[in-house]
Design an enzyme around this catalytic site. Structure first.
Site, mmCIF file in Angstrom:
data_model
loop_
_atom_site.group_PDB
_atom_site.id
_atom_site.type_symbol
_atom_site.label_atom_id
_atom_site.label_comp_id
_atom_site.label_asym_id
_atom_site.label_seq_id
_atom_site.Cartn_x
_atom_site.Cartn_y
_atom_site.Cartn_z
ATOM 1 N N HIS A 186 -3.440 4.885 -0.432
ATOM 2 C CA HIS A 186 -4.783 5.455 -0.407
ATOM 3 C C HIS A 186 -5.286 5.633 1.025
ATOM 4 O O HIS A 186 -5.799 6.699 1.384
ATOM 5 C CB HIS A 186 -5.772 4.575 -1.179
ATOM 6 N N CYS B 76 -10.879 11.402 -4.443
ATOM 7 C CA CYS B 76 -9.568 11.249 -3.819
ATOM 8 C C CYS B 76 -8.460 11.518 -4.840
ATOM 9 O O CYS B 76 -8.563 11.108 -6.000
ATOM 10 C CB CYS B 76 -9.436 9.835 -3.250
ATOM 11 N N CYS C 235 -5.175 10.579 -4.346
ATOM 12 C CA CYS C 235 -4.017 9.700 -4.154
ATOM 13 C C CYS C 235 -3.703 8.955 -5.455
ATOM 14 O O CYS C 235 -4.545 8.888 -6.355
ATOM 15 C CB CYS C 235 -4.288 8.699 -3.024
ATOM 16 N N ASP D 153 -2.596 7.101 16.779
ATOM 17 C CA ASP D 153 -1.825 6.198 15.933
ATOM 18 C C ASP D 153 -2.614 4.914 15.791
ATOM 19 O O ASP D 153 -3.393 4.553 16.677
ATOM 20 C CB ASP D 153 -0.456 5.875 16.556
ATOM 21 N N ASP E 264 6.796 4.169 21.207
ATOM 22 C CA ASP E 264 6.094 3.669 22.381
ATOM 23 C C ASP E 264 7.112 3.027 23.321
ATOM 24 O O ASP E 264 8.283 2.864 22.983
ATOM 25 C CB ASP E 264 4.978 2.711 21.988
ATOM 26 N N CYS F 160 -6.278 6.273 -6.668
ATOM 27 C CA CYS F 160 -7.543 6.775 -7.215
ATOM 28 C C CYS F 160 -7.328 7.601 -8.481
ATOM 29 O O CYS F 160 -8.199 7.639 -9.356
ATOM 30 C CB CYS F 160 -8.266 7.608 -6.161
#
Length: 375
Positions: free
Chosen positions: A335, A304, A306, A266, A92, A309
């Site tokens: 996660h 999930c 990840c 974002d 940015d 999980c």
């Protein structure tokens, strides 16, 4: 060196899916960019961020210019090498942080003079200096320097700010120069005023940018007002360039914005909420600090994949969060980032298949059902 390009592969209503090509790799759109404020996505290793499905990260010009300094990063080989991320980075311009964080700022036509929120040292940021800093960092997508007024604001203030941002956009374009393989994005301003947004878009298009951001939203106006603006703002921008909604957002914000033609997002939410015990899941937000999870052997989200999980129970996540163990931030951030990237992949697939409406309806229905019943 290959140049920056954008291809739209499929549309469904106003929603688009496609790909941004850069010398450092492709960015699948709609894309969510995790925020690496100070050259790191907090609580994550870069390779783990990539494992969640992220194609691109965001870095903050304001924070990096103050610490460790853009010249230092350049001397150490640039931001990609410095933070061990070899894929695209968007930076940015620093404008938003100057407005929201800096002390004793003084704005003029030339730029903004301000004191660092870290140590009180004095700095000056202008379109030219912002372009110089972002070049030193070596980012792949550079944002032009603008002013972002906080909403609500009266129309004369929004108009004056927008016109200043357009003059700064031209100076940013001129200072950026010709940098093959690197892109410069313009930022549309104008608050919630449709005619001011149109004037801003016309000015930016006349200057000519590689992509266009819808700026000045998600600054306190509420989702209804934001969506009202997004009903027309993206349509005012060139259809053959990427459209980026800055600082957004919550999962339902992203879904609604994709429906309205936005390609890039974002937000600090997935990483910040991960550090405060909040998990974003397909059935809404779960607060792992709640006592109901203390004896729960089930995963946070059974669907999930990840690490949080796959390998840990709600009870464990509750325990390490209450004990303020670092692994709590690591697992919940992983996660959340995984969830966001899975959501983006779902949106891309749905647009490609032409069934976005069904995907969105199922998304909202699942969240409306709420969390699993407590044991």
């Amino acid at each position: 060196m290959s140049r920056f390009s954008f291809t739209i592969a499929a549309t469904d209503g106003k929603a688009r899916t496609g790909q941004i090509d850069t010398p450092r790799g492709e960015i699948r759109t709609p894309a969510f960019m995790p925020v690496g404020t100070a050259a790191t996505v907090k609580a994550m290793l870069p390779e783990n961020v990539r494992a969640t499905g992220a194609d691109i990260l965001l870095g903050n010009t304001y924070h990096l210019m103050l610490r460790p300094g853009a010249e230092r990063v350049a001397n150490l080989g640039g931001l990609h090498k410095f933070m061990n991320w070899d894929r695209p980075i968007l930076t940015d311009s620093g404008g938003f942080q100057v407005m929201s964080l800096a002390d004793l700022r003084k704005m003029s036509e030339e730029g903004v003079r301000f004191k660092s929120h870290i140590d009180g040292s004095e700095h000056f940021l202008s379109p030219e200096r912002s372009m110089e800093i972002q070049k030193l960092l070596g980012s792949d997508i550079v944002m032009c320097f603008d002013e972002c007024p906080a909403l609500p604001a009266d129309r004369p203030a929004i108009e004056k700010s927008m016109e200043l941002s357009m003059r700064w956009a031209l100076r940013s374009r001129e200072a950026f120069g010709d940098r093959p393989g690197h892109a410069l994005f313009g930022i549309q301003q104008g608050g919630l005023e449709q005619d001011l947004r149109a004037r801003s878009a016309k000015a930016l298009t006349a200057i000519g940018f590689d992509g266009y951001a819808v700026g000045g939203l998600a600054v306190g106006e509420g989702q209804d007002a934001m969506f009202g603006c997004l009903d027309y703002a993206p349509d005012q921008l060139p259809a053959d360039k990427p459209r980026y909604l800055m600082g957004v957002g919550k999962p339902d914000d992203i879904v609604g914005a994709v429906q309205r033609g936005i390609d890039m997002f974002d937000c600090v939410l997935p990483s910040r909420s991960g550090r405060t015990g909040q998990a974003q899941t397909r059935f809404g937000q779960v607060n792992i600090r709640n006592a109901r999870h203390a004896d729960d052997p089930r995963p946070l989200d059974p669907e999930c994949t990840c690490p949080a999980c796959s390998n840990y129970s709600r009870a464990y996540l509750h325990h390490v969060n209450k004990a303020q163990e670092i692994i709590a931030s690591m697992l919940l951030t992983w996660h959340n980032l995984h969830y966001y990237q899975e959501l983006m992949q779902g949106l891309r697939d749905a647009i490609s298949a032409g069934n976005l409406d069904d995907f969105v309806a199922a998304f909202h229905a699942r969240r409306a059902d709420g969390d699993m019943e407590r044991l």
